[in-house]
Design an enzyme around this catalytic site. Structure first.
Site, short mmCIF file in Angstrom:
data_model
loop_
_atom_site.label_atom_id
_atom_site.label_comp_id
_atom_site.label_asym_id
_atom_site.label_seq_id
_atom_site.Cartn_x
_atom_site.Cartn_y
_atom_site.Cartn_z
N CYS A 128 10.82 -37.73 40.60
CA CYS A 128 10.44 -36.46 40.05
C CYS A 128 9.47 -36.24 39.17
O CYS A 128 8.83 -35.28 39.02
CB CYS A 128 11.85 -36.05 39.47
SG CYS A 128 13.36 -35.76 40.44
N CYS A 147 -6.77 -38.89 37.76
CA CYS A 147 -5.24 -38.47 37.91
C CYS A 147 -4.27 -38.18 36.99
O CYS A 147 -4.78 -38.27 35.95
CB CYS A 147 -4.42 -39.01 39.28
SG CYS A 147 -3.96 -40.75 38.87
#
Length: 449
Positions: free
Chosen positions: A244, A406
Site C-alpha cells: 500500500c 523515484c
C-alpha cells in the site's frame, strides 16, 4: 504605526503559546487515559497469551440488549453468541484491514481479541485505519486500537502485542487463539503466519488490498482446504512486490475486505454458512464487482501441510523471502555502488550542471511533487522500451549524465539496471534513497508521502 503593527504580532505569539500549552495538556491526558485503560479489569495485558477464556454458559441482560439484532437471526441465536463470547481471535496488523476487522469483532461480542502490531500511528494511516485518531499519532497502533475498542465494547478482553511477529515469538503469541486474521502487508509475515497456523492447527483468514482491489480467503481449514504454501510454494522476487505504501490504496477498499475478514472469523467460530476455504473472493472497487473463484485443494507435496512435511519448525522468513517482515521501506540492492549517487553528492556535483534527471514515478505521483528540472518518464515506459530510443538519442546528442529518481530509490534501481543493460556505455546513475532521502538530507520542506 510601529505600535499598531506590533500589537497583532504580540497577540499571535500569545495564541501560539496557548496552543502549545493546550497541546501539552492534551498529550498528558492521553497518557493518563492509556494508563487507566491498562489497569481496568476489562483492559489488556501485554503478555504472550489472551486473557483467560471463561466458559460462559449464559448471556447477561446487557449481552441480550447489546447483541439483540444478531441474536434474532435464526442461524445465530443464543448458541452463536455464546460461542463468540467464549472465543479468542488474533489480528496481526492493526492497519487498513485490521482496524475494521477488530471493530466488527469487538462489536459482535468476541470474548477476547489479540492485537499484534509493532508500528506507531502516523498521519498517513488515518484515511483508512479508522480506529486511530490525530490525537493518538505516535502511539502504538495496538494500544491506540485498544482504547477505541474498549470504548465500543468494554466487555471485550484485549491483549496487546506491540512487537514485530517473528519465528521466535509467533508460536507463544498465537497458540491461545481460536482463529488468526492475517491483516499484514508483507510477504514474509504471510508465510510466517501460514506455517505457524498449520503447525498449531488453526484456520487463517487472509486478506489483502491494493489500489482499488481486494482479496480474501481462508487457509488451513477442512480436510482439503489448502494453506498459503499450497498456492504459493515459492515467494515472489522482492522487486515484484508492491504494498500500500508504494502502490496506494483507497480506504473504503481496505474497509470492505477487513469487514469481510471479521465475517469469516465469525462464521468459523459460530459454524455459520459456507466458510471461504478453497475459494478466493476478489473485489474490484472500480466496478463494485465481486468474483468468487475456486482455488486448488491441498498440495500433496506441500512443504508444511502435507502428510510428510519438510518444514516442521518456523524458519527465518526474511531470508526465505528476501525482504523485511514490515511494510516500511524495503530497500532493494540491485546495483553496484558506483552505479548510484547520494543526494548530497548529486546536489554538490550535478544539480547545477547540465544533466538529464528522469523521474520514473507514475504521473499521479509526479504531480504531487517533483525536483526542479525533472522529466517524468514512468517506469513502465522504460521497461517496455517505448522511451529507450528517445533516451539514447538524447544522450548521444548532448552527452549529459543521466540521473534516475523515484520515491524511495527502488524503482529507480530497476530503471537504471534495465537502461544499463541496453546502453552500458552511457553515464546513468540511480539517486540513492530517492525523494525520501532528498527530504531527510537536503530539503526538509520538500513534501513527503
Amino acid at each position: 504605526m510601529i505600535a499598531a503593527r506590533g500589537a497583532p504580532e504580540i497577540e499571535k505569539a500569545k495564541l501560539r503559546l496557548e496552543i502549545a500549552e493546550l497541546q501539552a495538556v492534551l498529550n498528558a491526558k492521553e497518557q493518563q487515559l492509556l494508563e487507566l485503560q491498562s489497569t481496568i479489569s476489562t483492559g489488556a495485558s501485554n503478555g504472550g497469551e489472551p486473557e483467560s477464556k471463561q466458559d460462559h454458559q449464559k448471556l447477561s441482560n446487557d449481552d441480550i440488549a447489546r447483541y439483540s439484532r444478531q441474536l434474532i437471526l435464526p442461524d445465530f441465536g443464543i448458541g452463536g453468541q455464546l460461542k463468540l463470547k467464549n472465543s479468542a481471535v488474533l489480528i496481526v496488523g492493526i492497519g487498513g484491514l485490521g482496524c475494521p476487522a477488530a471493530q466488527y469483532l469487538a462489536g459482535a461480542g468476541c470474548g477476547s481479541l489479540g492485537l499484534v502490531d509493532y508500528d506507531q500511528v502516523e498521519r498517513s494511516n488515518l484515511h483508512r485505519q479508522t480506529l486511530h485518531t490525530v490525537a493518538r499519532c505516535g502511539l502504538s497502533k495496538a494500544e491506540s486500537a485498544r482504547i477505541a475498542l474498549l470504548e465500543l465494547n468494554p466487555h471485550c478482553h484485549i491483549t496487546c502485542h506491540a512487537s514485530l511477529l517473528n519465528r521466535f515469538n509467533a508460536m507463544d503469541i498465537m497458540h491461545g487463539y481460536d482463529v488468526v486474521l492475517d491483516c499484514s502487508d508483507n510477504v514474509a509475515t504471510r508465510y510466517l503466519l501460514n506455517d505457524a497456523c498449520v503447525m498449531l492447527g488453526k484456520p487463517l483468514v487472509s486478506g489483502s488490498a491494493l489500489k482499488l482491489d481486494g482479496q480474501i480467503t481462508v487457509y488451513n481449514y477442512g480436510t482439503q482446504g489448502p494453506c498459503y504454501r499450497c498456492i504459493f510454494p515459492v515467494p515472489p522476487p522482492p522487486e515484484a512486490v508492491t504494498n500500500c505504501g508504494d502502490g496506494g490504496v483507497l480506504g473504503a477498499v481496505t474497509g470492505t475486505i477487513g469487514a469481510m475478514q471479521a465475517l469469516e472469523a465469525i462464521k468459523l467460530i459460530v459454524g455459520l454458512g459456507d466458510v471461504l476455504a478453497g475459494r478466493l473472493l476478489i473485489f474490484d472497487g472500480s466496478s463494485c464487482q465481486f468474483r468468487n473463484i475456486r482455488i486448488r485443494s491441498k498440495r500433496a507435496n506441500c512443504h508444511v501441510c502435507s502428510d510428510q512435511p519438510l518444514i516442521t519448525q518456523l524458519i527465518d522468513y526474511e531470508v526465505f523471502c528476501g525482504m523485511h517482515a514490515t511494510d516500511k521501506d524495503n530497500p532493494l540492492q540491485l546495483l553496484e555502488p558506483e552505479q548510484r549517487i547520494t543526494v548530497v553528492d548529486y546536489q554538490k556535483s550535478l544539480q547545477d550542471k547540465p544533466h538529464l534527471l528522469l523521474d520514473v514515478r507514475a504521473q499521479a505521483e509526479f504531480e504531487i511533487c517533483q525536483l526542479p528540472q525533472a522529466i517524468n518518464v514512468p517506469l513502465a515506459q522504460i521497461l517496455d522500451g517505448s522511451y529507450l530510443q528517445q533516451l539514447d538519442a538524447q544522450f548521444k546528442s548532448s552527452g549529459f549524465p543521466i540521473v534516475v529518481v523515484c520515491r524511495r530509490g527502488n524503482d529507480s534501481q530497476i530503471a537504471v539496471q534495465h537502461m544499463k543493460n541496453q546502453f552500458p556505455e552511457h553515464f546513468i546513475r540511480d539517486l540513492k534513497g530517492g525523494l525520501h532521502a532528498w527530504t531527510n538530507q537536503i530539503d526538509e520542506n520538500f513534501p513527503i508521502y
